[in-house]
Design an enzyme around this catalytic site. Structure first.
Site, PDB file in Angstrom:
ATOM      1  N   GLU A 139       0.811  -1.213  -0.221  1.00 35.80           N
ATOM      2  CA  GLU A 139      -0.058  -0.022  -0.073  1.00 35.80           C
ATOM      3  C   GLU A 139       0.938   1.357  -0.128  1.00 35.80           C
ATOM      4  OE1 GLU A 139      -2.822  -0.247   3.300  1.00 35.80           O
ATOM      5  OE2 GLU A 139      -3.757  -1.787   2.441  1.00 35.80           O
TER       6      GLU A 139
ATOM      7  N   HIS B 125      -7.567   1.645   1.238  1.00 39.96           N
ATOM      8  CA  HIS B 125      -7.720   1.550   2.715  1.00 39.96           C
ATOM      9  C   HIS B 125      -8.640   2.471   3.329  1.00 39.96           C
ATOM     10  CE1 HIS B 125      -5.052  -0.697   5.740  1.00 39.96           C
ATOM     11  NE2 HIS B 125      -6.401  -0.550   6.323  1.00 39.96           N
TER      12      HIS B 125
END
Length: 332
Positions: free
Chosen positions: A273, A292
């Protein structure tokens, strides 16, 4: 203070990521707070800064490994803004007398709600309908979806978030099956929601039209969703992950989607990420990708920051923390 060079003077609180909150501003009026939003990217500079910090506040980008914590000789506490602990070496922190703070209840409602939103979006093809209509189309037939009512949802991981998902999913008329090796048959939420506890993951997956995972990332759960487990799912089933990207083998998931074995997927979290490069996921109409944001509601963020900051203040004043997730072996 921002930038790549950490301050080497002793500080009460070191912030190693881009974290902003009124609760932090309030702390800065009482203690020495050093903000280094890019520090997480450089392990050597992180170690140097931690050697002079009494506490540190992180989210999920800062990797507090045993090696990094070994340099934190003055550290008494780690404030984790969130619930995942996979970026913190908890045994080392505990052994070194470092209290780890994580308000585990603060964002559970928000993550449960986004999970239900993704289930609805997949079932009713909401993203496809939105894109088509904005492009000038009116494709009602192509955007025909399915109802949640009467379908079966497998919940993998039945902790705080999994139980909130179950309670909300039951209202939609979903039948529920649960896999969690730590849950006992007498768990009251099972009876409350009518959920059936399965002894094996494959058993739960084989019964489900939708699968959602809420498992923490541990050595045991790393890539627990892989080619074998995706093959165990029903043809055309949908998969949702709002937990940790590392519990999914993304190559295997992509293959299951491309083959048509899975009907669609929604990912709020990824193995890396943000992803370093684009993949075929971005080109698929039946895949929903989020950055996220499961815990990113105003309410959850306020609760989380307030809880972490309050505990850091307590510890800096020599008091006990409310949201500690470990019991340090020694006291400082």
């Amino acid at each position: 203070m921002t930038g790549g060079t950490p301050v080497l003077l002793e500080m009460d609180i070191l912030i190693t990521e881009d974290l902003q909150s009124p609760a932090i501003d309030a702390l800065a009026a009482k203690f020495s707070v050093v903000r280094e939003p890019l520090l997480w990217k450089d392990a050597a500079k992180l170690k140097a800064a931690l050697a002079n910090a009494r506490t540190v506040m992180v989210r999920n980008q800062t990797q507090l490994t045993a090696d990094v914590l070994g340099a934190a000789t003055k550290l008494i506490a780690i404030g984790r803004v969130g619930v995942g602990l996979d970026n913190i070496d908890l045994p080392t922190a505990t052994q070194r007398g470092i209290t780890v703070i994580a308000p585990l209840d603060a964002n559970a409602v928000s993550v449960a709600e986004v999970t239900l939103g993704l289930l609805l979006a997949l079932a009713r093809k909401i993203p496809q309908a939105d894109r088509s209509t904005k492009a000038g189309g009116w494709d009602r037939r192509g955007c025909t979806g399915i109802e949640l009512a009467g379908k079966t949802l497998a919940i993998c991981g039945f902790g705080r978030i999994g139980k909130l998902v179950a309670k909300r999913a039951a209202v939609f008329g979903l039948r529920l099956v649960v896999f969690d090796p730590f849950v006992k048959p007498g768990d009251p939420t099972l009876a409350e929601t009518g959920a059936v506890l399965c002894g094996k993951l494959q058993e739960a997956l084989a019964r489900a039209d939708f699968v959602t995972t809420h498992s923490p990332l541990t050595p045991e759960t790393k890539r627990m969703f892989n080619a074998q487990t995706f093959a165990a799912m029903k043809l055309g089933a949908f998969f949702v992950n709002t937990s940790r990207g590392g519990v999914v083998d993304e190559v295997a998931l992509l293959a299951a989607l491309q083959s048509g074995h899975l009907g669609g997927a929604a990912l709020d979290v990824r193995e890396v990420e943000p992803p370093k490069e684009r993949s075929a996921f971005e080109t698929m109409d039946n895949v929903i990708l989020l950055p996220h944001i499961g815990s990113f509601t105003h309410e959850a963020q306020a609760r989380t920051f307030e809880a972490v900051c309050a505990d850091l203040e307590r510890l800096l004043r020599g008091q006990a923390a409310v949201n500690a997730v470990n019991r340090p072996a020694i006291s400082r």
